[in-house]
Design a protein around this motif. Sequence first.
Motif, PDB file in Angstrom:
ATOM      1  N   SER A 135      -3.303  11.812  -0.179  1.00 37.81           N
ATOM      2  CA  SER A 135      -3.558  10.898  -1.285  1.00 37.81           C
ATOM      3  C   SER A 135      -5.002  11.070  -1.737  1.00 37.81           C
ATOM      4  O   SER A 135      -5.907  11.189  -0.922  1.00 37.81           O
ATOM      5  N   LEU A 136      -5.217  11.074  -3.044  1.00 36.76           N
ATOM      6  CA  LEU A 136      -6.584  11.232  -3.539  1.00 36.76           C
ATOM      7  C   LEU A 136      -7.459  10.051  -3.120  1.00 36.76           C
ATOM      8  O   LEU A 136      -8.665  10.200  -2.939  1.00 36.76           O
ATOM      9  N   SER A 137      -6.854   8.886  -2.947  1.00 40.47           N
ATOM     10  CA  SER A 137      -7.640   7.734  -2.502  1.00 40.47           C
ATOM     11  C   SER A 137      -8.153   7.949  -1.090  1.00 40.47           C
ATOM     12  O   SER A 137      -9.278   7.566  -0.750  1.00 40.47           O
ATOM     13  N   TYR A 138      -7.337   8.600  -0.240  1.00 41.75           N
ATOM     14  CA  TYR A 138      -7.788   8.913   1.111  1.00 41.75           C
ATOM     15  C   TYR A 138      -8.787  10.061   1.096  1.00 41.75           C
ATOM     16  O   TYR A 138      -9.754  10.066   1.845  1.00 41.75           O
ATOM     17  N   LEU A 139      -8.539  11.043   0.243  1.00 42.63           N
ATOM     18  CA  LEU A 139      -9.439  12.188   0.160  1.00 42.63           C
ATOM     19  C   LEU A 139     -10.861  11.730  -0.148  1.00 42.63           C
ATOM     20  O   LEU A 139     -11.830  12.277   0.363  1.00 42.63           O
ATOM     21  N   ARG A 140     -10.968  10.701  -0.954  1.00 37.76           N
ATOM     22  CA  ARG A 140     -12.281  10.166  -1.304  1.00 37.76           C
ATOM     23  C   ARG A 140     -12.975   9.560  -0.088  1.00 37.76           C
ATOM     24  O   ARG A 140     -14.201   9.540  -0.002  1.00 37.76           O
ATOM     25  N   GLN A 141     -12.176   9.079   0.885  1.00 40.13           N
ATOM     26  CA  GLN A 141     -12.759   8.438   2.067  1.00 40.13           C
ATOM     27  C   GLN A 141     -13.146   9.432   3.166  1.00 40.13           C
ATOM     28  O   GLN A 141     -13.974   9.117   4.011  1.00 40.13           O
ATOM     29  N   PHE A 142     -12.527  10.608   3.159  1.00 40.50           N
ATOM     30  CA  PHE A 142     -12.808  11.565   4.222  1.00 40.50           C
ATOM     31  C   PHE A 142     -14.258  12.049   4.133  1.00 40.50           C
ATOM     32  O   PHE A 142     -14.701  12.486   3.072  1.00 40.50           O
ATOM     33  N   PRO A 143     -15.007  11.992   5.242  1.00 37.96           N
ATOM     34  CA  PRO A 143     -16.415  12.412   5.225  1.00 37.96           C
ATOM     35  C   PRO A 143     -16.537  13.931   5.356  1.00 37.96           C
ATOM     36  O   PRO A 143     -17.067  14.453   6.329  1.00 37.96           O
ATOM     37  N   ILE A 144     -16.011  14.645   4.377  1.00 39.42           N
ATOM     38  CA  ILE A 144     -15.948  16.099   4.465  1.00 39.42           C
ATOM     39  C   ILE A 144     -17.010  16.766   3.586  1.00 39.42           C
ATOM     40  O   ILE A 144     -17.585  16.139   2.700  1.00 39.42           O
ATOM     41  N   HIS A 145     -17.229  18.060   3.866  1.00 38.82           N
ATOM     42  CA  HIS A 145     -18.203  18.839   3.111  1.00 38.82           C
ATOM     43  C   HIS A 145     -17.546  19.912   2.242  1.00 38.82           C
ATOM     44  O   HIS A 145     -18.104  20.322   1.236  1.00 38.82           O
ATOM     45  N   TYR A 146     -16.367  20.407   2.659  1.00 41.05           N
ATOM     46  CA  TYR A 146     -15.713  21.513   1.965  1.00 41.05           C
ATOM     47  C   TYR A 146     -14.214  21.269   1.783  1.00 41.05           C
ATOM     48  O   TYR A 146     -13.567  20.656   2.637  1.00 41.05           O
ATOM     49  N   LEU A 147     -13.679  21.808   0.687  1.00 42.09           N
ATOM     50  CA  LEU A 147     -12.244  21.977   0.500  1.00 42.09           C
ATOM     51  C   LEU A 147     -11.965  23.471   0.504  1.00 42.09           C
ATOM     52  O   LEU A 147     -12.669  24.239  -0.160  1.00 42.09           O
ATOM     53  N   LYS A 148     -10.924  23.878   1.234  1.00 43.73           N
ATOM     54  CA  LYS A 148     -10.544  25.286   1.277  1.00 43.73           C
ATOM     55  C   LYS A 148      -9.205  25.455   0.563  1.00 43.73           C
ATOM     56  O   LYS A 148      -8.198  24.886   0.988  1.00 43.73           O
ATOM     57  N   ILE A 149      -9.207  26.194  -0.534  1.00 43.50           N
ATOM     58  CA  ILE A 149      -7.999  26.390  -1.328  1.00 43.50           C
ATOM     59  C   ILE A 149      -7.107  27.413  -0.638  1.00 43.50           C
ATOM     60  O   ILE A 149      -7.536  28.537  -0.350  1.00 43.50           O
ATOM     61  N   ASP A 150      -5.872  27.034  -0.373  1.00 39.83           N
ATOM     62  CA  ASP A 150      -4.965  27.904   0.363  1.00 39.83           C
ATOM     63  C   ASP A 150      -4.670  29.179  -0.414  1.00 39.83           C
ATOM     64  O   ASP A 150      -4.580  29.185  -1.644  1.00 39.83           O
ATOM     65  N   GLN A 151      -4.490  30.282   0.332  1.00 41.86           N
ATOM     66  CA  GLN A 151      -4.288  31.590  -0.283  1.00 41.86           C
ATOM     67  C   GLN A 151      -2.976  31.687  -1.066  1.00 41.86           C
ATOM     68  O   GLN A 151      -2.831  32.564  -1.928  1.00 41.86           O
ATOM     69  N   THR A 152      -2.027  30.800  -0.811  1.00 46.08           N
ATOM     70  CA  THR A 152      -0.780  30.836  -1.578  1.00 46.08           C
ATOM     71  C   THR A 152      -1.034  30.585  -3.062  1.00 46.08           C
ATOM     72  O   THR A 152      -0.251  31.023  -3.910  1.00 46.08           O
ATOM     73  N   THR A 157      -4.360  31.205  -4.448  1.00 43.85           N
ATOM     74  CA  THR A 157      -5.381  32.161  -4.873  1.00 43.85           C
ATOM     75  C   THR A 157      -4.804  33.526  -5.215  1.00 43.85           C
ATOM     76  O   THR A 157      -5.218  34.165  -6.190  1.00 43.85           O
ATOM     77  N   LYS A 158      -3.836  33.985  -4.427  1.00 37.23           N
ATOM     78  CA  LYS A 158      -3.384  35.379  -4.563  1.00 37.23           C
ATOM     79  C   LYS A 158      -2.705  35.676  -5.893  1.00 37.23           C
ATOM     80  O   LYS A 158      -2.663  36.831  -6.340  1.00 37.23           O
ATOM     81  N   ASP A 159      -2.173  34.638  -6.562  1.00 41.27           N
ATOM     82  CA  ASP A 159      -1.417  34.873  -7.797  1.00 41.27           C
ATOM     83  C   ASP A 159      -2.094  34.309  -9.043  1.00 41.27           C
ATOM     84  O   ASP A 159      -1.441  34.126 -10.074  1.00 41.27           O
ATOM     85  N   VAL A 160      -3.382  34.042  -8.974  1.00 44.77           N
ATOM     86  CA  VAL A 160      -4.049  33.421 -10.130  1.00 44.77           C
ATOM     87  C   VAL A 160      -4.043  34.325 -11.361  1.00 44.77           C
ATOM     88  O   VAL A 160      -4.140  33.839 -12.492  1.00 44.77           O
ATOM     89  N   LEU A 161      -3.915  35.631 -11.166  1.00 45.95           N
ATOM     90  CA  LEU A 161      -3.944  36.562 -12.301  1.00 45.95           C
ATOM     91  C   LEU A 161      -2.563  36.769 -12.925  1.00 45.95           C
ATOM     92  O   LEU A 161      -2.462  37.252 -14.060  1.00 45.95           O
ATOM     93  N   THR A 162      -1.520  36.409 -12.203  1.00 46.06           N
ATOM     94  CA  THR A 162      -0.156  36.658 -12.693  1.00 46.06           C
ATOM     95  C   THR A 162       0.650  35.391 -12.911  1.00 46.06           C
ATOM     96  O   THR A 162       1.664  35.421 -13.606  1.00 46.06           O
TER      97      THR A 162
END
Length: 273
Positions: free
Chosen positions: A172-189, A191-196
């Motif tokens: 949930s985006l409401s929870y994501l806002r609460q997480f004390p995190i520094h990075y989001l890692k975009i899954d390769q599923t 990334t690999k097809d962004v051009l097609t």
Amino acid sequence: MNRSYNQLVSLEGDLREAISKDQLSLHYQPKVDVESGYINGLEALVRWKHPAKGVISPNEFIPLAEETGLITRIDEWVLYEACRQNQEWIELGYAPERIAVNVSASEIQKDDFAYKVQRILAITGLAPEYLEIEVTENSVMQHTEDCIRTMQYLKSMGVSLAIDDFGTGYSSLSYLRQFPIHYLKIDQTFTKDVLTDPSDAEIVKAMIRLADAFKLGVVAEGVESEEVLAFLKENQCQFYQGYYFSRPLPPEEIVHLLTKQSVYKPKENPRSS
């Protein structure tokens, strides 16, 4: 079915032996700054070379370890070995890099996990700012309040935190806002097809904007071509990982990519205090 069950039982026994006899090893994959092309961290990835069966994929033995409870011993070993190795590199005069360690859902949900991290840092001598803990999106959505408390404690220690495989879970985006995190890692599923695949391209763009809105660093995984890297640069993604720069390498090979220096100062976490 009997044959499959017997194979699983045999593999479990082999995995127990591998843990007790130090047959596991770590490979390291660089995290790279999109703009400069310089290494900005490393991710520790566990590997298992069976004495008779050869290399066994993590996709095969990690789910088994989670099912049998062996993942606790593996997680602790990986955390210790990554911290020990990183401290050794620092003492040899290599420029300090933040080491990222993947942690299973069962570990991040334990009350004593932060203390375990603190103890391992004390034993290895590694400064907290050179450790990053990665947890999957789904793992922090179970026992969410407990996870947030653990992550807040880790952050107060100076340890960095990342949400791995972002976009594949149900956070949930409401929870994501609460997480004390520094990075989001975009899954390769994605990334690999962004051009097609226009849909994947728009999803990745939206994730980058989301990370920027939350003042988080964003890492794209699975980058394998110059064209995908150009797409990420155009859309202001900060960091990437993938075979385009380097596959995961054993310690004796990764040192060729590290920078030697005699004086250093800690890096700041991007977009985060």
